[in-house]
Design a protein around this motif. Structure first.
Motif, PDB file in Angstrom:
ATOM      1  N   PHE A 256       0.773  -1.246  -0.133  1.00  0.00           N
ATOM      2  CA  PHE A 256       0.011  -0.171  -0.096  1.00  0.00           C
ATOM      3  C   PHE A 256       1.058   1.101   0.022  1.00  0.00           C
ATOM      4  CE2 PHE A 256      -3.034  -2.992   1.242  1.00  0.00           C
ATOM      5  CZ  PHE A 256      -4.105  -2.714   0.513  1.00  0.00           C
ATOM      6  N   SER A 257       1.788   1.188   0.425  1.00  0.00           N
ATOM      7  CA  SER A 257       2.897   2.464   0.608  1.00  0.00           C
ATOM      8  C   SER A 257       3.602   2.669  -0.837  1.00  0.00           C
ATOM      9  CB  SER A 257       3.725   2.276   1.957  1.00  0.00           C
ATOM     10  OG  SER A 257       4.736   1.343   1.704  1.00  0.00           O
ATOM     11  N   SER A 258       3.423   1.687  -1.673  1.00  0.00           N
ATOM     12  CA  SER A 258       4.151   1.882  -2.951  1.00  0.00           C
ATOM     13  C   SER A 258       2.995   2.341  -4.112  1.00  0.00           C
ATOM     14  CB  SER A 258       4.577   0.394  -3.739  1.00  0.00           C
ATOM     15  OG  SER A 258       4.765   0.760  -4.953  1.00  0.00           O
ATOM     16  N   ALA A 259       3.292   3.438  -4.695  1.00  0.00           N
ATOM     17  CA  ALA A 259       2.090   4.356  -5.625  1.00  0.00           C
ATOM     18  C   ALA A 259       2.452   3.477  -6.681  1.00  0.00           C
ATOM     19  CB  ALA A 259       2.847   5.696  -5.690  1.00  0.00           C
ATOM     20  N   ASN A 260       3.429   2.638  -7.047  1.00  0.00           N
ATOM     21  CA  ASN A 260       3.441   1.965  -8.252  1.00  0.00           C
ATOM     22  C   ASN A 260       2.284   0.929  -8.198  1.00  0.00           C
ATOM     23  OD1 ASN A 260       5.328   3.108  -9.643  1.00  0.00           O
ATOM     24  ND2 ASN A 260       6.973   2.167  -8.294  1.00  0.00           N
ATOM     25  N   ASN A 261       1.803   0.452  -7.152  1.00  0.00           N
ATOM     26  CA  ASN A 261       0.606  -0.758  -7.026  1.00  0.00           C
ATOM     27  C   ASN A 261      -0.681  -0.052  -7.160  1.00  0.00           C
ATOM     28  OD1 ASN A 261       2.235  -2.762  -6.655  1.00  0.00           O
ATOM     29  ND2 ASN A 261       2.459  -2.366  -4.527  1.00  0.00           N
ATOM     30  N   LEU A 262      -0.829   1.314  -7.067  1.00  0.00           N
ATOM     31  CA  LEU A 262      -2.171   2.093  -7.223  1.00  0.00           C
ATOM     32  C   LEU A 262      -3.108   1.614  -8.488  1.00  0.00           C
ATOM     33  CD1 LEU A 262      -1.561   5.462  -5.793  1.00  0.00           C
ATOM     34  CD2 LEU A 262      -3.119   4.048  -5.113  1.00  0.00           C
ATOM     35  N   SER A 263      -2.253   1.451  -9.534  1.00  0.00           N
ATOM     36  CA  SER A 263      -3.118   1.180 -10.815  1.00  0.00           C
ATOM     37  C   SER A 263      -3.476  -0.331 -10.856  1.00  0.00           C
ATOM     38  CB  SER A 263      -2.353   1.381 -12.107  1.00  0.00           C
ATOM     39  OG  SER A 263      -0.957   0.727 -11.780  1.00  0.00           O
ATOM     40  N   GLU A 264      -3.043  -1.110 -10.080  1.00  0.00           N
ATOM     41  CA  GLU A 264      -3.477  -2.356  -9.946  1.00  0.00           C
ATOM     42  C   GLU A 264      -4.823  -2.730  -9.183  1.00  0.00           C
ATOM     43  OE1 GLU A 264      -1.551  -6.812  -8.542  1.00  0.00           O
ATOM     44  OE2 GLU A 264      -0.390  -5.207  -8.431  1.00  0.00           O
TER      45      GLU A 264
ATOM     46  N   PHE B  38      -5.936   4.862 -15.022  1.00  0.00           N
ATOM     47  CA  PHE B  38      -5.303   5.406 -13.845  1.00  0.00           C
ATOM     48  C   PHE B  38      -3.655   5.182 -14.285  1.00  0.00           C
ATOM     49  CE2 PHE B  38      -3.000   5.597  -9.886  1.00  0.00           C
ATOM     50  CZ  PHE B  38      -3.567   6.646  -9.167  1.00  0.00           C
ATOM     51  N   ILE B  39      -2.810   6.129 -14.394  1.00  0.00           N
ATOM     52  CA  ILE B  39      -1.593   6.030 -14.884  1.00  0.00           C
ATOM     53  C   ILE B  39      -0.604   6.763 -13.780  1.00  0.00           C
ATOM     54  CG2 ILE B  39       0.528   6.402 -16.691  1.00  0.00           C
ATOM     55  CD1 ILE B  39      -2.063   6.395 -18.554  1.00  0.00           C
ATOM     56  N   VAL B  40       0.343   6.010 -13.312  1.00  0.00           N
ATOM     57  CA  VAL B  40       1.305   6.609 -12.321  1.00  0.00           C
ATOM     58  C   VAL B  40       2.449   7.509 -13.301  1.00  0.00           C
ATOM     59  CG1 VAL B  40       3.011   6.518 -10.576  1.00  0.00           C
ATOM     60  CG2 VAL B  40       0.918   5.400 -10.230  1.00  0.00           C
TER      61      VAL B  40
ATOM     62  N   GLU C  60       7.250  11.467   4.141  1.00  0.00           N
ATOM     63  CA  GLU C  60       6.492  13.007   4.177  1.00  0.00           C
ATOM     64  C   GLU C  60       6.862  13.799   2.898  1.00  0.00           C
ATOM     65  OE1 GLU C  60       6.100  14.513   8.101  1.00  0.00           O
ATOM     66  OE2 GLU C  60       5.566  12.434   8.852  1.00  0.00           O
ATOM     67  N   GLY C  61       6.186  14.517   2.409  1.00  0.00           N
ATOM     68  CA  GLY C  61       6.568  15.419   1.568  1.00  0.00           C
ATOM     69  C   GLY C  61       6.735  14.853   0.241  1.00  0.00           C
ATOM     70  N   MET C  62       6.530  13.608  -0.021  1.00  0.00           N
ATOM     71  CA  MET C  62       6.272  12.945  -1.460  1.00  0.00           C
ATOM     72  C   MET C  62       5.430  13.378  -2.153  1.00  0.00           C
ATOM     73  SD  MET C  62       6.365   8.875  -1.850  1.00  0.00           S
ATOM     74  CE  MET C  62       7.147   8.190  -3.362  1.00  0.00           C
ATOM     75  N   ILE C  63       5.792  13.642  -3.529  1.00  0.00           N
ATOM     76  CA  ILE C  63       4.710  14.199  -4.460  1.00  0.00           C
ATOM     77  C   ILE C  63       4.567  13.328  -5.495  1.00  0.00           C
ATOM     78  CG2 ILE C  63       4.251  16.036  -6.330  1.00  0.00           C
ATOM     79  CD1 ILE C  63       4.238  17.278  -3.463  1.00  0.00           C
ATOM     80  N   ILE C  64       3.387  12.960  -6.077  1.00  0.00           N
ATOM     81  CA  ILE C  64       3.141  11.678  -6.933  1.00  0.00           C
ATOM     82  C   ILE C  64       2.168  12.406  -7.803  1.00  0.00           C
ATOM     83  CG2 ILE C  64       2.550   9.373  -7.258  1.00  0.00           C
ATOM     84  CD1 ILE C  64       2.779   9.114  -4.089  1.00  0.00           C
ATOM     85  N   ASP C  65       2.456  12.346  -9.081  1.00  0.00           N
ATOM     86  CA  ASP C  65       1.629  12.728 -10.144  1.00  0.00           C
ATOM     87  C   ASP C  65       0.963  11.472 -10.928  1.00  0.00           C
ATOM     88  OD1 ASP C  65       1.897  15.728 -10.130  1.00  0.00           O
ATOM     89  OD2 ASP C  65       4.180  15.239 -10.684  1.00  0.00           O
ATOM     90  N   TYR C  66      -0.259  11.621 -11.473  1.00  0.00           N
ATOM     91  CA  TYR C  66      -0.931  10.622 -12.078  1.00  0.00           C
ATOM     92  C   TYR C  66      -1.711  11.121 -13.057  1.00  0.00           C
ATOM     93  CZ  TYR C  66      -0.844   9.236  -7.246  1.00  0.00           C
ATOM     94  OH  TYR C  66      -0.681   8.975  -5.770  1.00  0.00           O
ATOM     95  N   TYR C  67      -2.272  10.614 -14.000  1.00  0.00           N
ATOM     96  CA  TYR C  67      -3.445  10.615 -15.013  1.00  0.00           C
ATOM     97  C   TYR C  67      -4.658   9.724 -14.416  1.00  0.00           C
ATOM     98  CZ  TYR C  67      -1.051  13.465 -18.595  1.00  0.00           C
ATOM     99  OH  TYR C  67      -0.391  14.550 -19.377  1.00  0.00           O
TER     100      TYR C  67
ATOM    101  N   MET D 224      -7.578  13.624 -16.601  1.00  0.00           N
ATOM    102  CA  MET D 224      -7.089  14.626 -15.854  1.00  0.00           C
ATOM    103  C   MET D 224      -5.821  14.510 -15.152  1.00  0.00           C
ATOM    104  SD  MET D 224     -10.707  15.425 -13.819  1.00  0.00           S
ATOM    105  CE  MET D 224     -10.475  17.103 -13.521  1.00  0.00           C
ATOM    106  N   LYS D 225      -5.250  15.463 -14.865  1.00  0.00           N
ATOM    107  CA  LYS D 225      -4.014  15.477 -13.922  1.00  0.00           C
ATOM    108  C   LYS D 225      -4.435  15.141 -12.646  1.00  0.00           C
ATOM    109  CE  LYS D 225       0.064  16.723 -16.611  1.00  0.00           C
ATOM    110  NZ  LYS D 225       1.495  17.347 -16.542  1.00  0.00           N
ATOM    111  N   TRP D 226      -3.807  14.461 -11.760  1.00  0.00           N
ATOM    112  CA  TRP D 226      -4.062  14.370 -10.398  1.00  0.00           C
ATOM    113  C   TRP D 226      -2.510  14.608  -9.605  1.00  0.00           C
ATOM    114  CZ3 TRP D 226      -8.514  11.515  -8.044  1.00  0.00           C
ATOM    115  CH2 TRP D 226      -8.680  11.550  -6.613  1.00  0.00           C
TER     116      TRP D 226
END
Length: 154
Positions: free
Chosen positions: A22-30, A38-40, A51-58, A67-69
Motif C-alpha cells: 500500500f505504501s507503493s504508488a506503483n501498485n495503485l493502478s493495480e 489510472f497512470i502513475v 512525508e513530502g513525497m509528491i506523486i503525479d498521475y493521470y 485529468m492530472k492528479w
C-alpha cells in the motif's frame, strides 16, 4: 460540504507485506478500475514512502476525460498509517488516511477519505447523482482485487 467514505478490510498477510504493497504508488493502478485509465506519471526508483513525497498521475474519473492528479504524502507513521492529500485534481478537498492494524488473522486495513467537490451546490448535485456511486465502485473494485491478492485460499 465535506463528505467521508470509510472502508475496512481484513488481509491475511503480515504487516510488512501489507505496508510494502500500500505504501507503493506503483501498485495503485493495480487496485484501480481499468475504466479510470489510472497512470502513475512520477518515476519512483526508490518506492519507500516519505512525508513530502509528491506523486503525479493521470486519471479519467468521468466520461473518459483525462485529468492530472497530484497528491502529497503529508504524514507517515511507519507500518502504522499514512495520509495522501490532493494538491491538484478533480476535488476541492481529498484527504485519504490509510491505517494498518495487525491482528491475529493478519492486518486490518482502514481507509478514511474526507472529500469535497468543487462548484458548491452543483458539486453537491453531482455527488448525489454519480460521484458517490463512482467512489463506491472504485473501493468495491479495490476490495475484490485485494481479496484475490491477499485472501485467495488455495
Amino acid at each position: 460540504m465535506i463528505h467521508q467514505l470509510q472502508r475496512e478490510q481484513q488481509l491475511y498477510c503480515n504487516l510488512e507485506t501489507a505496508w510494502k504493497f500500500f505504501s507503493s504508488a506503483n501498485n495503485l493502478s493495480e487496485i484501480t478500475p481499468k475504466d479510470m485509465n489510472f497512470i502513475v506519471l512520477t518515476q519512483l526508483e526508490n518506492d519507500e514512502i516519505y512525508e513530502g513525497m509528491i506523486i503525479d498521475y493521470y486519471v479519467s474519473p468521468l466520461l473518459s476525460i483525462k485529468m492530472k492528479w497530484q497528491t502529497e504524502i503529508t504524514q507517515v507513521s511507519f507500518q502504522k498509517n499514512f495520509t495522501d492529500f490532493q494538491k491538484k485534481g478533480p476535488y476541492k478537498l481529498w484527504n485519504h488516511f490509510h491505517e494498518f492494524i495487525p491482528n491475529e488473522k493478519g492486518v486490518l486495513i482502514k481507509d478514511t477519505i474526507n472529500y469535497e467537490l468543487p462548484m458548491g451546490f452543483l458539486g453537491e448535485i453531482a455527488h448525489g447523482l454519480f460521484v458517490k456511486k463512482k467512489l463506491e465502485h472504485i473501493f468495491n473494485y479495490r476490495y475484490q482485487v485485494l481479496e484475490k491478492l491477499f485472501n485467495n485460499k488455495k
